[in-house]
Design a protein around this motif. Structure first.
Motif, mmCIF file in Angstrom:
data_model
loop_
_atom_site.group_PDB
_atom_site.id
_atom_site.type_symbol
_atom_site.label_atom_id
_atom_site.label_comp_id
_atom_site.label_asym_id
_atom_site.label_seq_id
_atom_site.Cartn_x
_atom_site.Cartn_y
_atom_site.Cartn_z
ATOM 1 N N PRO A 272 39.908 53.837 -70.351
ATOM 2 C CA PRO A 272 39.138 54.342 -69.647
ATOM 3 C C PRO A 272 39.328 55.213 -68.959
ATOM 4 O O PRO A 272 41.028 55.964 -69.153
ATOM 5 C CB PRO A 272 38.663 53.140 -68.789
ATOM 6 C CG PRO A 272 38.927 52.262 -68.890
ATOM 7 C CD PRO A 272 40.681 52.364 -69.504
ATOM 8 N N ALA A 273 38.402 56.285 -69.136
ATOM 9 C CA ALA A 273 39.175 57.699 -68.630
ATOM 10 C C ALA A 273 39.363 57.511 -67.187
ATOM 11 O O ALA A 273 38.624 56.880 -66.842
ATOM 12 C CB ALA A 273 38.014 58.656 -68.487
ATOM 13 N N VAL A 274 39.947 58.219 -66.283
ATOM 14 C CA VAL A 274 40.773 58.312 -65.135
ATOM 15 C C VAL A 274 39.775 58.927 -64.475
ATOM 16 O O VAL A 274 39.718 58.575 -62.895
ATOM 17 C CB VAL A 274 41.663 58.999 -65.004
ATOM 18 C CG1 VAL A 274 43.008 58.820 -65.391
ATOM 19 C CG2 VAL A 274 41.784 60.538 -65.123
ATOM 20 N N THR A 402 35.703 60.593 -76.982
ATOM 21 C CA THR A 402 34.797 61.442 -76.122
ATOM 22 C C THR A 402 34.843 60.962 -74.818
ATOM 23 O O THR A 402 35.310 61.550 -73.939
ATOM 24 C CB THR A 402 33.265 62.581 -76.770
ATOM 25 O OG1 THR A 402 34.200 62.605 -78.063
ATOM 26 C CG2 THR A 402 33.363 62.793 -75.503
ATOM 27 N N PRO A 403 33.979 59.521 -74.660
ATOM 28 C CA PRO A 403 34.076 59.467 -73.039
ATOM 29 C C PRO A 403 35.221 57.827 -72.692
ATOM 30 O O PRO A 403 35.187 57.798 -71.180
ATOM 31 C CB PRO A 403 33.072 57.996 -73.952
ATOM 32 C CG PRO A 403 33.095 57.687 -75.530
ATOM 33 C CD PRO A 403 32.934 59.382 -75.472
ATOM 34 N N ASP A 404 36.192 58.064 -74.511
ATOM 35 C CA ASP A 404 37.157 57.006 -73.554
ATOM 36 C C ASP A 404 38.197 58.483 -72.928
ATOM 37 O O ASP A 404 39.307 58.465 -71.610
ATOM 38 C CB ASP A 404 38.280 57.186 -74.632
ATOM 39 C CG ASP A 404 37.845 55.563 -75.687
ATOM 40 O OD1 ASP A 404 37.319 55.370 -74.224
ATOM 41 O OD2 ASP A 404 38.661 55.639 -76.479
ATOM 42 N N TYR A 405 37.969 59.521 -73.323
ATOM 43 C CA TYR A 405 38.987 60.393 -72.351
ATOM 44 C C TYR A 405 38.018 61.353 -71.382
ATOM 45 O O TYR A 405 38.620 61.569 -69.963
ATOM 46 C CB TYR A 405 39.346 61.527 -73.459
ATOM 47 C CG TYR A 405 40.268 61.840 -74.010
ATOM 48 C CD1 TYR A 405 40.848 60.751 -74.591
ATOM 49 C CD2 TYR A 405 40.559 63.126 -75.222
ATOM 50 C CE1 TYR A 405 41.895 60.391 -75.212
ATOM 51 C CE2 TYR A 405 42.043 62.726 -75.670
ATOM 52 C CZ TYR A 405 42.457 61.204 -76.161
ATOM 53 O OH TYR A 405 43.533 60.992 -76.510
ATOM 54 N N PHE A 406 36.537 61.856 -71.143
ATOM 55 C CA PHE A 406 36.169 61.779 -70.194
ATOM 56 C C PHE A 406 34.600 61.381 -69.232
ATOM 57 O O PHE A 406 33.732 61.338 -68.338
ATOM 58 C CB PHE A 406 35.363 63.107 -70.854
ATOM 59 C CG PHE A 406 36.393 64.103 -71.483
ATOM 60 C CD1 PHE A 406 37.701 65.411 -71.197
ATOM 61 C CD2 PHE A 406 35.523 64.330 -73.196
ATOM 62 C CE1 PHE A 406 38.156 65.614 -72.074
ATOM 63 C CE2 PHE A 406 36.926 65.162 -73.781
ATOM 64 C CZ PHE A 406 38.065 66.030 -73.317
ATOM 65 N N GLY A 407 34.949 60.026 -69.393
ATOM 66 C CA GLY A 407 33.770 59.657 -69.069
ATOM 67 C C GLY A 407 33.072 59.324 -68.982
ATOM 68 O O GLY A 407 32.333 60.054 -70.444
ATOM 69 N N GLU A 408 31.836 58.353 -69.159
ATOM 70 C CA GLU A 408 30.689 58.062 -69.812
ATOM 71 C C GLU A 408 29.817 59.169 -69.449
ATOM 72 O O GLU A 408 28.117 58.963 -69.732
ATOM 73 C CB GLU A 408 29.943 56.252 -69.888
ATOM 74 C CG GLU A 408 31.166 55.575 -70.425
ATOM 75 C CD GLU A 408 32.215 55.061 -69.760
ATOM 76 O OE1 GLU A 408 33.344 55.172 -69.858
ATOM 77 O OE2 GLU A 408 32.544 55.454 -68.057
ATOM 78 N N ASN A 409 29.162 58.925 -67.846
ATOM 79 C CA ASN A 409 28.543 59.861 -66.783
ATOM 80 C C ASN A 409 27.990 61.233 -68.060
ATOM 81 O O ASN A 409 26.607 61.430 -67.191
ATOM 82 C CB ASN A 409 29.136 59.782 -65.808
ATOM 83 C CG ASN A 409 28.875 58.674 -64.858
ATOM 84 O OD1 ASN A 409 28.494 57.763 -65.678
ATOM 85 N ND2 ASN A 409 29.307 59.064 -63.355
ATOM 86 N N TYR A 410 29.398 61.878 -68.134
ATOM 87 C CA TYR A 410 28.535 62.947 -69.179
ATOM 88 C C TYR A 410 28.697 63.209 -70.378
ATOM 89 O O TYR A 410 28.943 64.216 -70.838
ATOM 90 C CB TYR A 410 29.495 63.743 -68.352
ATOM 91 C CG TYR A 410 28.803 64.360 -66.714
ATOM 92 C CD1 TYR A 410 27.886 65.079 -66.360
ATOM 93 C CD2 TYR A 410 29.708 63.683 -65.603
ATOM 94 C CE1 TYR A 410 27.311 65.512 -64.714
ATOM 95 C CE2 TYR A 410 29.586 63.483 -64.217
ATOM 96 C CZ TYR A 410 28.331 64.714 -63.853
ATOM 97 O OH TYR A 410 28.288 64.503 -62.430
ATOM 98 N N ASN A 411 28.942 61.529 -70.499
ATOM 99 C CA ASN A 411 29.028 61.928 -72.525
ATOM 100 C C ASN A 411 27.850 62.456 -72.988
ATOM 101 O O ASN A 411 28.360 62.533 -74.456
ATOM 102 C CB ASN A 411 29.191 60.451 -72.777
ATOM 103 C CG ASN A 411 29.826 60.589 -74.616
ATOM 104 O OD1 ASN A 411 31.108 60.960 -74.525
ATOM 105 N ND2 ASN A 411 29.353 59.509 -74.924
ATOM 106 N N ALA A 412 26.709 62.448 -72.925
ATOM 107 C CA ALA A 412 25.682 63.167 -73.689
ATOM 108 C C ALA A 412 25.906 64.904 -73.835
ATOM 109 O O ALA A 412 25.954 64.810 -74.981
ATOM 110 C CB ALA A 412 23.941 62.893 -73.172
ATOM 111 N N THR A 413 26.587 65.319 -72.935
ATOM 112 C CA THR A 413 26.363 66.197 -72.909
ATOM 113 C C THR A 413 28.632 66.900 -73.016
ATOM 114 O O THR A 413 28.644 67.849 -74.217
ATOM 115 C CB THR A 413 26.513 67.218 -71.817
ATOM 116 O OG1 THR A 413 25.698 67.127 -70.728
ATOM 117 C CG2 THR A 413 27.049 68.370 -72.112
#
Length: 486
Positions: A272-274, A402-413
């Motif tokens: 998961p994203a850090v 995308t969520p693997d690199y940047f996480g889920e909370n802002y994934n929609a954007t």
């Protein structure tokens, strides 16, 4: 890992205070922070949050994606009838679809921005999208002038389909953070093979005598199916992690003891994203722009293949065989391929699978040239199907990466920004391709497409998870590398 115990205070489906989404009983939870500061909210099961299994958050988006697939993948089968019924030229119908692709991809980022600020919930995004799709089909059925029809189906219908597409992809990724590759690929595949019944319908039972009634009914069908699915849509709380899977720690394996075998394997290959990267931070990392560029290049090659494959086949005398290889078969190959690579990426790793898929797409372009030179219909079919496979399989990989690199909370954007690369490819891919064909011929155009695809594979090779220390540094000094934003 550090933990902090807390309780839910009645938050809505976007994680903000409110009454919406409080039908299910919320249990206590605790926030677990790993060595890099990434927070995992554990303790609440999917059944406590939803009132049922989270598997429904896979099947419902999948059904909705199959419903809207008729807009893109079956459109080509309806073009001749639409041209005769409305008096449109082939160029007119082409531009209507091109505008649809432009707005379908373009709405992903603003929709994500609205969702993450609580101005548009997942449920209402689906409701709005279903109504806009209905308007699009009604316009396509009853407007004879190209301009209004382009605005109705291309703009309004494209916005509706894009809202539904982006919402479904983000939904499944949030509910399955530990196995998002297979789940995202499965949902994304519905966007291709879901059009199969309509392809046959448009080929065998769609003519100028009933086209308007049929399009009206299809619009109603999309509205009802999508709205019914949307009723159950609900996002998990920010940072939610399934309680039966231990959150990953900073260990090299990437998965903590206690995770299921499939989940552990997937987390080891795709940690998961850090941290939860905001769009600004994701852009500054350098990885999101690189992903965007890869989407532009790869989607451009994919759209080129779809636009000129049949024309090239006719040029070299493969018309009858290509006709037998209907768009229905291609849509199945495209859709099943998306599901397959999603599952494969959980085993091989997301980036490795992405590079392989893009290389296959590139080599297939050179294979099409070879098949044309030796006049082998079977070789042409083989490479055409490989091109169709590669031309669709990269979408779910970017959606999961995308969520693997940047996480889920802002994934929609964040995913909206990545997916917006299709906006450029959809608008200019076909037109630029026709210019290259006119200047260099089909051989030159396909060779250029193959080269562009290999360039995209090279870009994908450069992708690195922001803030994650490389194995070489870990072995040499066992250092802890803090998150760096370039």
């Amino acid at each position: 890992m550090s933990t902090e115990t807390d309780r839910d205070e009645g938050k809505n489906e976007d994680g903000r205070n409110g009454d919406d989404g409080c039908a299910a009983r919320r249990a206590g939870y605790r926030n677990v922070t790993d060595g890099k500061g990434r927070v995992y909210r554990i303790g609440e099961s999917d059944r406590e949050l939803l009132g049922h299994s989270r598997k429904l958050m896979v099947y419902l988006p999948w059904i909705a994606m199959m419903a809207i697939s008729v807009s893109e993948y079956a459109y080509g089968s309806a073009e001749d009838t639409l041209s005769r019924a409305h008096g449109w030229s082939q160029s007119d119908t082409f531009w209507i679809l091109s505008v649809w692709v432009f707005f379908q991809a373009g709405i992903a980022f603003p929709a994500g921005w609205l969702r993450e600020r609580g101005l548009l919930t997942a449920r209402w995004a689906m409701y709005l999208g279903s109504v806009l799709c209905l308007v699009g089909f009604v316009a396509l059925a009853h407007l004879d002038d190209v301009g209004p029809a382009l605005c109705g189906f291309g703009v309004i219908g494209g916005l509706g389909s894009g809202l539904i597409y982006a919402t479904c992809i983000n939904m499944v990724g949030k509910w399955f953070p530990e196995r998002r590759g297979a789940k995202t690929g499965f949902v994304n595949g519905g966007f291709a093979y879901g059009a199969l019944p309509f392809i046959f319908l448009f080929n065998y039972a769609f003519d100028t005598s009933d086209y308007d009634e049929m399009l009206d009914l299809i619009g109603v069908y999309v509205l009802v199916v999508v709205a019914a699915c949307a009723w159950f849509f609900r996002d998990p709380p920010p940072n939610w992690w399934p309680p039966h899977v231990a959150p990953p720690t900073a260990t090299p394996a990437g998965a903590a003891p206690g995770a299921g075998r499939r989940s552990a394997a997937g987390l080891a290959k795709n940690p998961p994203a850090v941290a939860q990267f905001t769009p600004k931070e994701a852009l500054r990392s350098g990885m999101l722009p690189l992903m965007w560029l890869s989407v532009v290049l790869t989607a451009g090659v994919s759209i080129f293949g779809i636009s000129f494959q049949v024309d090239y086949a006719r040029e070299v005398g493969f018309g009858p065989l290509v006709a037998a290889s209907s768009m229905g078969v291609m849509s199945v190959v495209n859709g099943v391929g998306r599901a397959f690579v999603g599952w494969l990426s959980d085993l091989w790793g997301r980036r490795t699978t992405l590079v392989v898929v893009i290389v296959v797409l590139g080599l297939a372009q050179f294979g099409v040239i070879w098949a044309g030179h030796v006049h082998s219909q079977w070789l042409f079919l083989c490479f055409a199907f490989l091109s169709g496979f590669g031309g669709g399989a990269f979408y779910p990989l970017f959606a999961a990466l995308t969520p693997d690199y940047f996480g889920e909370n802002y994934n929609a954007t964040n995913y909206g920004l990545v997916y917006s690369g299709k906006l450029i490819s959809g608008l200019f891919g076909g037109g630029l391709g026709s210019m290259v064909v006119g200047a260099w011929g089909y051989d030159g155009a396909y060779a250029l497409a193959g080269g562009v695809s290999l360039l995209a594979a090279g870009c994908a090779l450069l992708l690195r998870q922001p803030g994650r220390e490389r194995p070489r540094a870990a072995v040499a000094g066992e250092r802890t590398v803090s998150r760096e934003l370039i």
